[in-house]
Write a protein that holds these residues in place. Structure first.
Motif, mmCIF file in Angstrom:
data_model
loop_
_atom_site.group_PDB
_atom_site.id
_atom_site.type_symbol
_atom_site.label_atom_id
_atom_site.label_comp_id
_atom_site.label_asym_id
_atom_site.label_seq_id
_atom_site.Cartn_x
_atom_site.Cartn_y
_atom_site.Cartn_z
ATOM 1 N N SER A 134 0.971 -1.433 0.275
ATOM 2 C CA SER A 134 -0.128 0.214 -0.067
ATOM 3 C C SER A 134 0.612 0.710 0.008
ATOM 4 N N SER A 135 2.211 0.998 -0.519
ATOM 5 C CA SER A 135 3.150 2.190 -0.648
ATOM 6 C C SER A 135 2.369 3.102 -1.825
ATOM 7 N N LYS A 136 2.174 4.193 -1.880
ATOM 8 C CA LYS A 136 2.203 5.144 -2.844
ATOM 9 C C LYS A 136 2.708 4.819 -3.673
ATOM 10 N N VAL A 137 4.171 5.540 -4.032
ATOM 11 C CA VAL A 137 4.596 5.096 -5.264
ATOM 12 C C VAL A 137 5.722 3.887 -4.656
ATOM 13 N N ILE A 138 6.047 2.521 -5.549
ATOM 14 C CA ILE A 138 7.000 1.620 -5.717
ATOM 15 C C ILE A 138 7.789 1.492 -6.513
ATOM 16 N N VAL A 139 9.122 1.924 -6.129
ATOM 17 C CA VAL A 139 10.487 1.992 -6.983
ATOM 18 C C VAL A 139 11.621 1.039 -6.528
ATOM 19 N N VAL A 140 11.814 0.109 -7.908
ATOM 20 C CA VAL A 140 11.863 -1.369 -7.988
ATOM 21 C C VAL A 140 13.766 -1.381 -8.362
ATOM 22 N N ILE A 141 14.691 -1.644 -7.799
ATOM 23 C CA ILE A 141 16.014 -1.682 -8.476
ATOM 24 C C ILE A 141 16.488 -3.776 -8.665
ATOM 25 N N ASN A 142 16.917 -4.294 -9.236
ATOM 26 C CA ASN A 142 17.252 -5.265 -9.104
ATOM 27 C C ASN A 142 17.397 -5.756 -10.417
ATOM 28 N N LYS A 143 18.760 -7.385 -10.633
ATOM 29 C CA LYS A 143 18.936 -7.360 -11.268
ATOM 30 C C LYS A 143 18.689 -8.249 -12.735
ATOM 31 N N ASP A 144 17.422 -8.994 -11.886
ATOM 32 C CA ASP A 144 16.760 -9.804 -12.958
ATOM 33 C C ASP A 144 15.426 -9.374 -13.632
ATOM 34 N N PRO A 145 14.869 -8.831 -15.091
ATOM 35 C CA PRO A 145 14.220 -8.432 -15.311
ATOM 36 C C PRO A 145 12.646 -9.372 -14.374
ATOM 37 N N GLU A 146 12.823 -10.353 -14.381
ATOM 38 C CA GLU A 146 11.747 -11.409 -13.867
ATOM 39 C C GLU A 146 11.619 -11.111 -12.885
ATOM 40 N N ALA A 147 12.220 -10.339 -12.404
ATOM 41 C CA ALA A 147 11.949 -10.130 -10.324
ATOM 42 C C ALA A 147 10.569 -9.715 -10.328
ATOM 43 N N PRO A 148 9.596 -10.255 -9.658
ATOM 44 C CA PRO A 148 8.054 -10.468 -8.936
ATOM 45 C C PRO A 148 8.032 -8.856 -9.155
ATOM 46 N N PHE A 149 8.749 -8.447 -8.375
ATOM 47 C CA PHE A 149 8.253 -7.364 -7.589
ATOM 48 C C PHE A 149 8.737 -6.041 -8.996
ATOM 49 N N PHE A 150 8.334 -6.105 -10.031
ATOM 50 C CA PHE A 150 8.211 -5.179 -11.014
ATOM 51 C C PHE A 150 6.939 -5.388 -11.059
ATOM 52 N N LYS A 151 6.376 -6.876 -11.077
ATOM 53 C CA LYS A 151 4.999 -6.506 -11.412
ATOM 54 C C LYS A 151 4.082 -5.889 -10.647
ATOM 55 N N VAL A 152 4.439 -5.368 -9.285
ATOM 56 C CA VAL A 152 3.744 -4.235 -9.226
ATOM 57 C C VAL A 152 4.817 -2.437 -8.745
ATOM 58 N N ALA A 153 6.029 -2.431 -9.320
ATOM 59 C CA ALA A 153 6.742 -1.543 -9.501
ATOM 60 C C ALA A 153 5.851 -0.220 -10.318
ATOM 61 N N ASP A 154 6.106 0.989 -9.343
ATOM 62 C CA ASP A 154 5.786 1.582 -10.586
ATOM 63 C C ASP A 154 6.378 2.621 -11.371
ATOM 64 N N TYR A 155 7.825 2.300 -11.009
ATOM 65 C CA TYR A 155 9.132 2.648 -11.695
ATOM 66 C C TYR A 155 10.375 1.646 -11.227
ATOM 67 N N GLY A 156 10.621 1.081 -12.132
ATOM 68 C CA GLY A 156 11.839 -0.095 -12.066
ATOM 69 C C GLY A 156 13.090 0.090 -13.091
ATOM 70 N N ILE A 157 14.581 -0.267 -12.500
ATOM 71 C CA ILE A 157 15.670 -0.408 -13.030
ATOM 72 C C ILE A 157 16.090 -1.346 -12.356
ATOM 73 N N VAL A 158 16.038 -2.319 -14.401
ATOM 74 C CA VAL A 158 16.694 -2.790 -13.846
ATOM 75 C C VAL A 158 18.232 -3.154 -13.776
ATOM 76 N N GLY A 159 18.709 -3.662 -13.197
ATOM 77 C CA GLY A 159 20.258 -3.257 -13.044
ATOM 78 C C GLY A 159 21.101 -3.773 -11.686
ATOM 79 N N ASP A 160 22.229 -3.762 -12.111
ATOM 80 C CA ASP A 160 22.912 -4.503 -10.989
ATOM 81 C C ASP A 160 23.550 -2.938 -9.393
ATOM 82 N N ALA A 161 22.501 -3.763 -8.377
ATOM 83 C CA ALA A 161 21.964 -2.406 -7.265
ATOM 84 C C ALA A 161 23.871 -1.661 -6.923
ATOM 85 N N PHE A 162 25.200 -2.020 -7.119
ATOM 86 C CA PHE A 162 26.921 -1.546 -6.951
ATOM 87 C C PHE A 162 26.713 -1.171 -7.975
#
Ligand code: FAD
Length: 323
Positions: free
Chosen positions: A280-308
Motif C-alpha cells: 500500500s505504498s503510494k509509489v514503489i521503485v524497484v531496483i533488481n538485476k533480474d528483469p523477471e523479479a516478481p517485484f517489477f509487477k507491482v512497481a511504479d518505476y523499475g530499474i533493471v540493473g546491478d544494485a552495486f
C-alpha cells in the motif's frame, strides 16, 4: 448522527494519512448528509488543528490531558469511544496505521460496533446496506464486509483514498474525557528515541534492501541513500534473520506493515510475504538485476540493473541535485 474521525498526531504534527482519513470521513459524512467532527489527543498546535478544516472537519475535540500526551492504546481507545458517544457518531473513521490497527478493534468493542479494517473504498450504501470493500489475505484479495451494527468503525488503508480538499469552517473545543483508572494502568511517560534516524512506521520515504545486497558490509550505500532522501531504512525477512540488519527493520507479513509515499526496494525479489507489508505504498521503485523479479509487477518505476552500480549513481545524482 454524525461522523467522527480520529486524527493521530506524531510529535504534535499530522501526517498525510491523517488528512486522507479526514477526506474519506468527510465523503462518508456527505453520503449520510451529516457533519464531520475530529478527535485529537495530545498536544497539537492550533494552526495544525485548523488545517483539518481544509479537508472537511467542521469541529475538533482536542484532548490535552498530561497523562495522554503519548500514545497508549487502551486509554486512547476509551477517549475515542467517549468522543463518539458525545458526538452521537454513527461512523468512526481511523487511519489503518501502525497505531490505528491496534485502536480500531478496541474502539469497535467499546462502542459495540461492527469493524471494517483495511478499507480501500467509500462504503456502498445502496439498498440501505453499508458495505465496505477492504483488503484480505495480506492484500492478495478483496473482501466486501457488510456492517449491520448501529455504529460502524472503519480503518482506512493509507494511500487508498487520497487527499480531497473540502474547506469548511472549523471550531476547536477542548474535551475532557472521563477516563477510568483502568484506562491508565499503563501510561507512556517519555519517549526516548534509540537513534535519531527516521522511525520506520512513520516514514514518508523508505529505502529497503534484500538478499541481493550479499552481506551486511554493503549497507553503507543504503544508509547513505536513505540519509540523502530523509528516509527510513527497511529490509526483507532473510536479511534480518541473518542478522545483517535489526529485526525492527523487517517489513512484510511477519514484520512491520508500512505505507510510505515512496518505497525503494533494492535487491528484493518481491515475494508475496514481503509485498504484504509494503504494497500500500503510494509509489514503489524497484531496483533488481533480474528483469523477471516478481517485484517489477507491482512497481511504479523499475530499474533493471546491478544494485552495486545503480545505487552509487543514484547517490551521486542526488548529491549533485542537492548541491
Ligand atoms: P531473495 O528471494 O534471495 O531475492 C534477492 C533478489 O535480489 C533477487 O530478486 C535477485 O534478482 C536480486 N539481486 C541479486 N543480486 C542483485 C544485485 N547485485 N543487484 C540487484 N538485485 C540483485 N519475507 C519478507 O521480506 N517479509 C516477511 O514478512 C516475510 N514473511 C514470511 C512468512 C512466511 C510464513 C514465509 C514462508 C516467508 C516469509 N518471508 C518474508 C520470506 C519470503 O518468502 C522471501 O523468501 C523473502 O522475502 C526473500 O527475501 P529477498 O527478496 O531479500 O531475497
Amino acid at each position: 448522527m454524525s461522523v467522527l474521525v480520529y486524527v493521530e498526531q506524531v510529535e504534535g504534527k499530522f501526517k498525510k494519512s491523517v488528512f486522507e482519513a479526514v477526506s474519506y470521513a468527510k465523503a462518508i459524512a456527505d453520503q449520510l448528509s451529516t457533519t464531520l467532527s475530529a478527535i485529537s489527543i495530545g498536544s497539537v498546535e492550533e494552526a495544525e488543528l485548523n488545517a483539518l478544516g481544509k479537508y472537511g472537519a467542521s469541529a475538533v475535540l482536542s484532548v490535552t490531558a498530561a497523562e495522554l500526551k503519548n500514545f497508549v492504546n487502551q486509554a486512547y481507545a476509551s477517549v475515542i469511544a467517549e468522543a463518539a458517544e458525545k458526538e452521537n457518531a454513527s461512523v468512526v473513521v481511523l487511519s489503518n496505521s501502525f497505531s490505528g490497527k491496534g485502536l480500531a478493534p478496541r474502539v469497535a468493542v467499546k462502542l459495540k460496533a461492527g469493524l471494517a479494517d483495511g478499507a480501500i473504498e467509500l462504503p456502498d450504501l445502496q439498498g440501505g446496506t453499508f458495505r465496505v470493500k477492504k483488503t484480505a489475505f495480506s492484500g492478495k484479495a478483496f473482501a466486501v464486509t457488510e456492517l449491520t451494527s448501529a455504529i460502524k468503525v472503519i480503518a482506512l488503508n493509507p494511500n487508498a483514498f487520497g487527499l480531497k480538499e473540502n474547506p469548511v469552517e472549523l471550531s476547536i473545543s477542548s474535551f475532557s474525557p472521563a477516563l477510568k483508572a483502568t484506562d491508565l494502568t499503563a501510561i507512556v511517560k517519555e519517549i526516548v528515541r534509540a537513534t535519531d534516524k527516521v522511525s520506520l512506521p512513520d516514514a514518508e520515504v523508505v529505502v529497503s534492501a534484500g538478499r541481493g545486497l550479499k552481506g551486511p558490509e554493503n549497507w553503507g550505500m543504503i544508509e547513505e541513500l536513505a540519509g540523502l532522501l530523509g528516509a527510513a531504512t527497511a529490509c526483507s525477512k532473510p536479511v534480518s534473520d541473518a542478522d545483517w540488519r535489526p529485526h525492527a527493520e523487517h517489513v512484510g507479513q511477519t514484520g512491520i506493515t508500512i505505507s510510505p509515499n515512496l518505497y525503494i526496494a533494492i535487491g528484493i525479489s518481491g515475494a508475496i510475504q514481503h509485498l504484504a507489508g509494503v504494497s500500500s505504498s503510494k509509489v514503489i521503485v524497484v531496483i533488481n538485476k533480474d528483469p523477471e523479479a516478481p517485484f517489477f509487477k507491482v512497481a511504479d518505476y523499475g530499474i533493471v540493473g546491478d544494485a552495486f552500480e545503480v545505487v552509487p549513481q543514484l547517490i551521486e545524482a542526488l548529491k549533485a541535485h542537492k548541491a
